[in-house]
Scaffold this motif. Sequence first.
Motif, short mmCIF file in Angstrom:
data_model
loop_
_atom_site.label_atom_id
_atom_site.label_comp_id
_atom_site.label_asym_id
_atom_site.label_seq_id
_atom_site.Cartn_x
_atom_site.Cartn_y
_atom_site.Cartn_z
N SER A 91 6.23 -2.15 -4.71
CA SER A 91 5.67 -3.72 -4.30
C SER A 91 5.90 -5.02 -5.05
CB SER A 91 3.99 -3.28 -4.14
OG SER A 91 3.42 -3.16 -5.35
N GLY A 92 5.99 -4.41 -6.53
CA GLY A 92 6.25 -5.62 -7.34
C GLY A 92 5.04 -6.28 -7.64
N PRO A 93 5.07 -7.45 -8.73
CA PRO A 93 3.71 -8.18 -8.69
C PRO A 93 3.35 -9.09 -7.87
CG PRO A 93 5.85 -8.97 -10.01
CD PRO A 93 6.19 -7.87 -9.49
N GLY A 94 4.22 -9.33 -6.80
CA GLY A 94 3.64 -10.09 -5.56
C GLY A 94 3.06 -9.11 -4.60
N ARG A 95 2.96 -7.97 -4.75
CA ARG A 95 2.35 -6.93 -3.89
C ARG A 95 3.03 -7.24 -2.56
NH1 ARG A 95 -1.93 -3.95 -4.93
NH2 ARG A 95 -2.91 -4.46 -2.93
N ARG A 96 4.25 -6.89 -2.47
CA ARG A 96 5.02 -7.05 -1.27
C ARG A 96 4.04 -5.90 -0.25
NH1 ARG A 96 9.18 -7.13 -4.96
NH2 ARG A 96 9.32 -5.04 -4.56
N LEU A 97 4.09 -6.02 1.25
CA LEU A 97 3.63 -4.85 2.27
C LEU A 97 4.54 -3.92 2.23
CD1 LEU A 97 1.49 -4.50 4.30
CD2 LEU A 97 2.95 -5.56 5.86
N TYR A 98 5.78 -4.24 2.14
CA TYR A 98 6.84 -3.10 2.40
C TYR A 98 7.90 -3.33 1.21
CZ TYR A 98 5.55 -2.19 7.17
OH TYR A 98 4.66 -1.71 8.26
N PRO A 99 8.49 -2.16 0.83
CA PRO A 99 9.48 -2.45 -0.43
C PRO A 99 10.48 -3.63 -0.42
CG PRO A 99 9.14 -0.11 -0.04
CD PRO A 99 8.41 -0.99 1.24
N TRP A 100 10.84 -3.97 0.86
CA TRP A 100 11.65 -5.11 0.93
C TRP A 100 11.03 -6.38 1.09
CZ3 TRP A 100 11.34 -0.87 3.93
CH2 TRP A 100 10.39 -1.06 5.31
N GLY A 101 9.80 -6.47 1.50
CA GLY A 101 8.94 -7.61 1.73
C GLY A 101 7.84 -7.53 2.64
N GLY A 102 7.67 -8.46 3.61
CA GLY A 102 6.58 -8.44 4.50
C GLY A 102 6.98 -8.07 5.96
N GLU A 103 8.44 -8.24 6.33
CA GLU A 103 8.99 -7.96 7.50
C GLU A 103 8.64 -6.37 7.85
OE1 GLU A 103 11.01 -8.67 5.00
OE2 GLU A 103 11.03 -10.68 5.25
N GLU A 104 8.52 -6.24 9.39
CA GLU A 104 8.15 -4.73 9.71
C GLU A 104 9.68 -4.09 9.44
OE1 GLU A 104 5.42 -3.09 10.56
OE2 GLU A 104 4.46 -4.99 10.17
N PRO A 105 9.32 -2.74 9.48
CA PRO A 105 10.57 -1.96 9.31
C PRO A 105 11.75 -2.07 10.54
CG PRO A 105 8.76 -0.70 8.76
CD PRO A 105 8.17 -2.03 9.27
N GLY A 106 12.78 -1.99 10.21
CA GLY A 106 13.89 -1.90 11.23
C GLY A 106 14.90 -1.15 10.86
#
Length: 186
Positions: A84-99
């Motif tokens: 998640s990193g220090p920014g606490r991403r929702l998913y490992p890649w960011g906030g976009e839903e999985p695809g």
Amino acid sequence: MENNPDQQLVWVPVPGGICLFGDRQRRVKVPDLEWTVTPLTLAQAGQGGGALPLTGLVHAQAARLAADLGGRLPRSSEWEWAASGPGRRLYPWGGEEPGPGRANLRGGPGRLTAVDAHPDGVTQQGLLDMGGNCWEWTSSPTIGGGFIIRGGSYNSLSLYARCTFLNAAPAELGSAGIGVRVVRAT
């Protein structure tokens, strides 16, 4: 288990920090660590199979393999920090839903895929396959003798690929859906 020198491990540095761990955002200090860029593969373990993740190990086997490679299994908080990193991403890649380009989850191929098959799912530090494909053992125990697993698998709902989602498995479970990622001190 012998490491295959033709399939060298690639390590990625992930600077430490204060992880706001879990849904309660408990402050946990995480050290600087190097991570294997992907879950270990069958080829890296000298078992053929190219870039498919090595799965089916019970927890003790996974921990021993990590030690043989000069590291250890990550703690659950360390895994969450790296995902998640220090920014606490929702998913490992960011906030976009999985695809399909980001993660191998339920509704995808229905089986393990190569650990580098979802490049759009990369973390900011360059870790691949943190969400989906196979759960990853951690060194964090649970009540009842199990251990926390993170990341979700090819048979998981997208919710399970969220950085704060954790699950547990019995230590003696050798599942086709649980793999191994290794960390070491920098």
